[in-house]
Design a protein around this motif. Sequence first.
Motif, PDB file in Angstrom:
ATOM      1  N   LEU A   7     -21.194  17.923  32.938  1.00 58.69           N
ATOM      2  CA  LEU A   7     -20.587  18.060  34.259  1.00 58.69           C
ATOM      3  C   LEU A   7     -20.373  19.522  34.653  1.00 58.69           C
ATOM      4  N   GLY A   8     -21.031  20.428  33.927  1.00 62.15           N
ATOM      5  CA  GLY A   8     -21.018  21.837  34.312  1.00 62.15           C
ATOM      6  C   GLY A   8     -20.026  22.726  33.596  1.00 62.15           C
ATOM      7  N   PHE A   9     -19.315  22.205  32.600  1.00 62.85           N
ATOM      8  CA  PHE A   9     -18.378  23.026  31.836  1.00 62.85           C
ATOM      9  C   PHE A   9     -19.130  23.716  30.704  1.00 62.85           C
ATOM     10  N   GLU A  10     -18.649  24.898  30.341  1.00 65.22           N
ATOM     11  CA  GLU A  10     -19.214  25.610  29.196  1.00 65.22           C
ATOM     12  C   GLU A  10     -18.083  26.044  28.280  1.00 65.22           C
ATOM     13  N   GLU A  11     -18.398  26.145  26.995  1.00 65.85           N
ATOM     14  CA  GLU A  11     -17.373  26.541  26.032  1.00 65.85           C
ATOM     15  C   GLU A  11     -16.983  27.997  26.234  1.00 65.85           C
ATOM     16  N   VAL A  12     -15.692  28.262  26.167  1.00 67.77           N
ATOM     17  CA  VAL A  12     -15.167  29.628  26.250  1.00 67.77           C
ATOM     18  C   VAL A  12     -15.253  30.211  24.847  1.00 67.77           C
ATOM     19  N   THR A  13     -16.110  31.193  24.681  1.00 72.46           N
ATOM     20  CA  THR A  13     -16.283  31.802  23.361  1.00 72.46           C
ATOM     21  C   THR A  13     -15.477  33.087  23.215  1.00 72.46           C
ATOM     22  N   ALA A  14     -15.132  33.719  24.304  1.00 76.34           N
ATOM     23  CA  ALA A  14     -14.349  34.961  24.277  1.00 76.34           C
ATOM     24  C   ALA A  14     -12.897  34.627  24.631  1.00 76.34           C
ATOM     25  N   LEU A  15     -12.197  34.019  23.678  1.00 80.02           N
ATOM     26  CA  LEU A  15     -10.822  33.595  23.946  1.00 80.02           C
ATOM     27  C   LEU A  15      -9.873  34.762  24.184  1.00 80.02           C
ATOM     28  N   ASP A  16     -10.228  35.963  23.694  1.00 84.16           N
ATOM     29  CA  ASP A  16      -9.374  37.116  23.962  1.00 84.16           C
ATOM     30  C   ASP A  16      -9.315  37.424  25.456  1.00 84.16           C
ATOM     31  N   ALA A  17     -10.327  37.024  26.196  1.00 76.98           N
ATOM     32  CA  ALA A  17     -10.338  37.215  27.647  1.00 76.98           C
ATOM     33  C   ALA A  17      -9.607  36.083  28.374  1.00 76.98           C
ATOM     34  N   HIS A  18      -9.203  35.059  27.641  1.00 79.71           N
ATOM     35  CA  HIS A  18      -8.509  33.895  28.215  1.00 79.71           C
ATOM     36  C   HIS A  18      -7.274  33.575  27.366  1.00 79.71           C
ATOM     37  N   PRO A  19      -6.247  34.442  27.419  1.00 85.14           N
ATOM     38  CA  PRO A  19      -5.084  34.242  26.550  1.00 85.14           C
ATOM     39  C   PRO A  19      -4.356  32.912  26.779  1.00 85.14           C
ATOM     40  N   ARG A  20      -4.348  32.403  28.000  1.00 88.41           N
ATOM     41  CA  ARG A  20      -3.700  31.119  28.245  1.00 88.41           C
ATOM     42  C   ARG A  20      -4.385  30.010  27.469  1.00 88.41           C
ATOM     43  N   LEU A  21      -5.711  29.993  27.491  1.00 92.78           N
ATOM     44  CA  LEU A  21      -6.463  28.972  26.752  1.00 92.78           C
ATOM     45  C   LEU A  21      -6.334  29.165  25.249  1.00 92.78           C
ATOM     46  N   ALA A  22      -6.334  30.407  24.797  1.00 93.15           N
ATOM     47  CA  ALA A  22      -6.137  30.677  23.369  1.00 93.15           C
ATOM     48  C   ALA A  22      -4.769  30.170  22.927  1.00 93.15           C
ATOM     49  N   GLY A  23      -3.772  30.375  23.767  1.00 90.29           N
ATOM     50  CA  GLY A  23      -2.434  29.891  23.457  1.00 90.29           C
ATOM     51  C   GLY A  23      -2.362  28.375  23.414  1.00 90.29           C
ATOM     52  N   GLU A  24      -3.063  27.728  24.309  1.00 92.92           N
ATOM     53  CA  GLU A  24      -3.087  26.261  24.309  1.00 92.92           C
ATOM     54  C   GLU A  24      -3.752  25.730  23.042  1.00 92.92           C
ATOM     55  N   LEU A  25      -4.853  26.333  22.635  1.00 92.54           N
ATOM     56  CA  LEU A  25      -5.516  25.919  21.390  1.00 92.54           C
ATOM     57  C   LEU A  25      -4.609  26.146  20.185  1.00 92.54           C
ATOM     58  N   ALA A  26      -3.857  27.238  20.192  1.00 87.22           N
ATOM     59  CA  ALA A  26      -2.928  27.513  19.085  1.00 87.22           C
ATOM     60  C   ALA A  26      -1.822  26.453  19.037  1.00 87.22           C
ATOM     61  N   LEU A  27      -1.306  26.045  20.193  1.00 86.54           N
ATOM     62  CA  LEU A  27      -0.297  24.982  20.235  1.00 86.54           C
ATOM     63  C   LEU A  27      -0.862  23.667  19.707  1.00 86.54           C
ATOM     64  N   GLU A  28      -2.099  23.378  20.068  1.00 84.24           N
ATOM     65  CA  GLU A  28      -2.735  22.151  19.583  1.00 84.24           C
ATOM     66  C   GLU A  28      -2.873  22.182  18.062  1.00 84.24           C
ATOM     67  N   ALA A  29      -3.236  23.334  17.521  1.00 87.88           N
ATOM     68  CA  ALA A  29      -3.343  23.469  16.063  1.00 87.88           C
ATOM     69  C   ALA A  29      -1.974  23.258  15.419  1.00 87.88           C
ATOM     70  N   ASP A  30      -0.924  23.786  16.031  1.00 89.02           N
ATOM     71  CA  ASP A  30       0.436  23.582  15.526  1.00 89.02           C
ATOM     72  C   ASP A  30       0.821  22.106  15.517  1.00 89.02           C
ATOM     73  N   HIS A  31       0.225  21.343  16.413  1.00 86.67           N
ATOM     74  CA  HIS A  31       0.499  19.900  16.480  1.00 86.67           C
ATOM     75  C   HIS A  31      -0.465  19.087  15.622  1.00 86.67           C
ATOM     76  N   GLY A  32      -1.253  19.761  14.803  1.00 86.85           N
ATOM     77  CA  GLY A  32      -2.091  19.070  13.833  1.00 86.85           C
ATOM     78  C   GLY A  32      -3.524  18.796  14.229  1.00 86.85           C
ATOM     79  N   LEU A  33      -3.946  19.245  15.398  1.00 92.85           N
ATOM     80  CA  LEU A  33      -5.348  19.034  15.761  1.00 92.85           C
ATOM     81  C   LEU A  33      -6.214  20.032  15.001  1.00 92.85           C
ATOM     82  N   PRO A  34      -7.368  19.594  14.508  1.00 86.21           N
ATOM     83  CA  PRO A  34      -8.223  20.480  13.693  1.00 86.21           C
ATOM     84  C   PRO A  34      -8.842  21.608  14.520  1.00 86.21           C
ATOM     85  N   VAL A  35      -8.396  22.809  14.253  1.00 82.31           N
ATOM     86  CA  VAL A  35      -8.789  23.972  15.042  1.00 82.31           C
ATOM     87  C   VAL A  35     -10.310  24.168  15.073  1.00 82.31           C
ATOM     88  N   GLU A  36     -10.987  23.842  13.980  1.00 81.68           N
ATOM     89  CA  GLU A  36     -12.436  24.053  13.920  1.00 81.68           C
ATOM     90  C   GLU A  36     -13.215  23.090  14.816  1.00 81.68           C
TER      91      GLU A  36
END
Length: 173
Positions: free
Chosen positions: A134-163
């Motif tokens: 549907l036109g989405f692409e993976e964000v590979t430069a998370l340093d340029a997207h701190p909000r998304l990096a923070g969301e992924l970190a919260l998900e990891a804290d809640h037990g979702l597999p970061v990899e």
Amino acid sequence: MNRQEWSLRLARPEDAELMPAIEAAAGKKFLQIDGIGSAGSHTMPVDRLQRYIRKGHCLVSFVDERLVGFLVNEPFSRELHIWEMDVDPDYQGRGIGAGLIRACQIDARNSGYSAITLTTFRDVPWNGPFYARLGFEEVTALDAHPRLAGELALEADHGLPVERRCAMIHFLN
């Protein structure tokens, strides 16, 4: 299979009570996948859903009079973030999820947003690959997207597999 027509509209306050059951039913599909079975075990609280509905940030889909899917989003500056999108398993495979995403894309573009973002499992067929179609692409430069990096970190804290998790973006320009 009966391929009933479906429709979508902005959610109304009374829709919020029905959404967690759809999210829970859709979440059961994760039980089939090694290592992430608990991913679908939590649902968005009704009071949080009602806040998004009051602000106009929730779409719902119907078959006849039955609510069968929904999408919840929230603006962050010039981006619109999708928090949740679910379709009742009995109604999946009919284009309802894609329709919700496309409606969100149209609304976001018409409202002047520059992109839509989300976080998801990169390797689950109805997650990363679905959004990529549907036109989405993976964000590979998370340093340029701190909000998304923070969301992924919260998900990891809640037990979702970061990899297995990723952030995705769909640019609207």
